[in-house]
Every structure is written in structure tokens, then in C-alpha cells.
Design a protein around this motif. Structure first.
Motif, short mmCIF file in Angstrom:
data_model
loop_
_atom_site.label_atom_id
_atom_site.label_comp_id
_atom_site.label_asym_id
_atom_site.label_seq_id
_atom_site.Cartn_x
_atom_site.Cartn_y
_atom_site.Cartn_z
N VAL A 96 0.97 -1.11 0.01
CA VAL A 96 0.15 -0.26 -0.37
C VAL A 96 0.49 1.01 0.04
O VAL A 96 1.91 1.41 0.88
N GLY A 97 0.69 2.28 -0.41
CA GLY A 97 1.10 3.48 -0.85
C GLY A 97 2.57 3.24 -2.21
O GLY A 97 3.11 4.29 -2.09
N LEU A 98 2.38 2.14 -3.00
CA LEU A 98 3.74 1.64 -3.50
C LEU A 98 3.05 2.95 -5.14
O LEU A 98 4.12 3.23 -5.71
N GLY A 99 1.94 3.27 -5.07
CA GLY A 99 1.77 3.83 -6.70
C GLY A 99 2.39 5.59 -6.18
O GLY A 99 2.78 6.13 -7.12
N THR A 100 1.97 6.09 -4.69
CA THR A 100 2.31 7.37 -4.83
C THR A 100 3.94 7.25 -4.77
O THR A 100 4.23 8.01 -5.36
N LEU A 101 4.74 6.46 -4.22
CA LEU A 101 5.81 6.42 -4.24
C LEU A 101 6.50 6.35 -5.52
O LEU A 101 7.96 7.41 -5.99
#
Length: 270
Positions: free
Chosen positions: A3-8
Motif C-alpha cells: 500500500v502506497g507504492l503507487g504514490t511512491l
């Protein structure tokens, strides 16, 4: 999937794209950088216009009525603008951009490291801005473009609810290419826009992870249509037609879905 990989991924493409843009920008003529900025302005206006199609979204129309969709957007913009102007969001964004510039550049290197927002009148001549003003302009305008679009909200919610990062991966690709063009004209301030983009999308992802998919189709459509108007305003800024304080209008993105949900729950449309 983390979770959060897309924003990273999105933050990374903005920084890398901006770095490439700065390298390319030094090799471009002034007229070329102006044309690039104009092209970005036109593209942003087109994206804003496409987002306005959400005014005819079936769920949105069912919730507030055929004529109510436009009224929701108008109401959100009016209420949001009042809130944002009283809070001074635009000037705070510019001040934050100035603070970042002072951290990233040596004092006195530009001869214009004084704190405070830029003069809106100066935006009429973006290619003769001082390094500090250029940094702030790149930071604010790029932050608005990268954070306002519906992919930022929908992609973050998709990531947070464990549905994958497809939308944010697409957004990361688009933002990466856009940041190259932005930075070629406006410099390192574009790279700094990765910070508010990361915070904004990270918060949305965390919210979706904790609460699940909490937004109805009508609320998402209201947010998307309102975001479309704000993108039109950003395009006008980029084309140098008028310095619209888009930052002060950002609360409208919160007000719009609340209005849609409120009208739907009260059954006013019916």
C-alpha cells in the motif's frame, strides 16, 4: 502489493522527470521554453474540459438532479474560495515554495532570496523571473496540476483499498513527461512539487486503507467536475492570461462531494 507504492512511484517520476527537464532546459532557446509552457497550458485546459463531463455522470444526476450537478460545482467553488481565501492557502503555498527554494539554493546566488509571495503581476513575464520567483512558480503550478486531477484521488483510493496501482501508475507516467516539460521552462521548483503530491496522495491512500471505499459515485463525480474547473484555471495561469488564485479554491474539492452527499441524503433532488 505494498500500500502506497503507487504514490511512491508517482513522486519518483516527478523528481526524475524534473531533473531531465532541467538538463534539457539549459539547452533550449527562450522561445522554445515559452512554447512548451503554452502547450502545457492548452493540455491542462483540455484535461479540465474532459473532467467536466462528470457533470452528466448518471450517479451524480440521480443524486442531485440534472440541473443540480452544475449548482453543486458552483456552490462548492464559492464556498471553497471563501474558505481558501480566508485561510490564505495560495500565499501559504507560495511562501512554502520560497522557503524550499531558500533551502535548496545558496543565499545570494540569485540575488533575490527575500521571503514572501511573488507579485502576481510578474507572472505576465514568466521567462524573466528571478531564480526565486521561477522556483516558486514551478512549485505552485506543478503542485496544482499534479494534485488536482481525478487520477490523484481515484488512484489513491484504489491503492488504499488494495485494488492495485494501475491508475497511479498511469498518472505517474503522465506526470513524469509533464514534469520534463514543466522543468524545462520553470526549473527545480517542479521537482519540489513531489512533496505536496506525496503528502496529499499518501493521506488519501491511508484514509482509503483505514476506512475503505467511502465515496459514492456521486461524490466522486462532483469532486472530478470541480477539479476540472480548477484545472481550467491552472491552464489559464500557464497561458499567462490571468493569475487566478487556484490555491485558494482548493477547499472546493472537499466541499463538492460533501454537498453532493448532503443533497442525496436529504432527498432534495427527488
Amino acid at each position: 502489493m505494498i500500500v502506497g507504492l503507487g504514490t511512491l512511484l508517482n513522486v519518483t517520476t516527478i523528481v526524475v522527470g524534473a531533473a531531465l527537464g532541467v538538463l534539457i532546459g539549459h539547452r533550449l532557446q527562450e522561445r522554445t521554453t515559452r512554447v512548451v509552457t503554452d502547450a502545457l497550458g492548452l493540455i491542462t485546459i483540455v484535461l479540465g474540459g474532459l473532467n467536466l463531463v462528470s457533470l452528466t455522470d448518471a450517479a451524480f444526476v440521480d443524486a442531485v438532479g440534472a440541473g443540480g450537478t452544475f449548482l453543486v460545482v458552483i456552490g462548492a467553488l464559492l464556498i471553497g474560495s471563501i474558505i481558501g481565501s480566508l485561510a490564505g492557502i495560495e500565499s501559504r503555498l507560495e511562501g512554502f515554495g520560497g522557503w524550499l527554494q531558500s533551502r535548496f539554493t545558496r543565499k545570494g546566488a540569485s540575488g533575490a532570496s527575500v521571503a514572501g509571495p511573488i507579485d502576481p503581476a510578474i507572472v505576465d513575464a514568466p521567462l524573466v523571473l528571478s531564480p526565486r520567483e521561477r522556483f516558486i512558480t514551478g512549485f505552485v503550478d506543478a503542485s496544482l496540476v499534479f494534485a488536482i486531477g481525478p487520477l490523484a484521488i481515484l488512484g489513491a483510493f484504489q491503492d488504499g483499498t488494495g485494488q492495485g496501482i494501475d491508475q497511479l501508475a498511469l498518472k505517474a507516467t503522465l506526470d513524469g513527461f509533464a514534469s520534463i516539460a514543466f522543468a524545462a521552462s520553470l526549473g527545480w521548483g517542479v521537482a519540489a512539487s513531489a512533496l505536496p503530491v506525496g503528502i496529499w496522495q499518501g493521506l488519501l491512500t491511508a484514509l482509503a486503507f483505514l476506512l475503505g471505499s467511502v465515496m459514492s459515485g456521486a461524490a466522486i463525480a462532483a469532486l472530478t467536475a470541480t477539479g476540472g474547473v480548477l484545472l481550467l484555471d491552472v491552464g489559464i495561469r500557464l497561458l499567462n492570461l490571468r493569475h487566478i488564485a487556484v490555491g485558494d479554491m482548493l477547499p472546493a474539492l472537499v466541499v463538492a462531494p460533501l454537498l453532493a452527499v448532503g443533497i442525496q441524503s436529504l432527498g432534495i433532488a427527488s
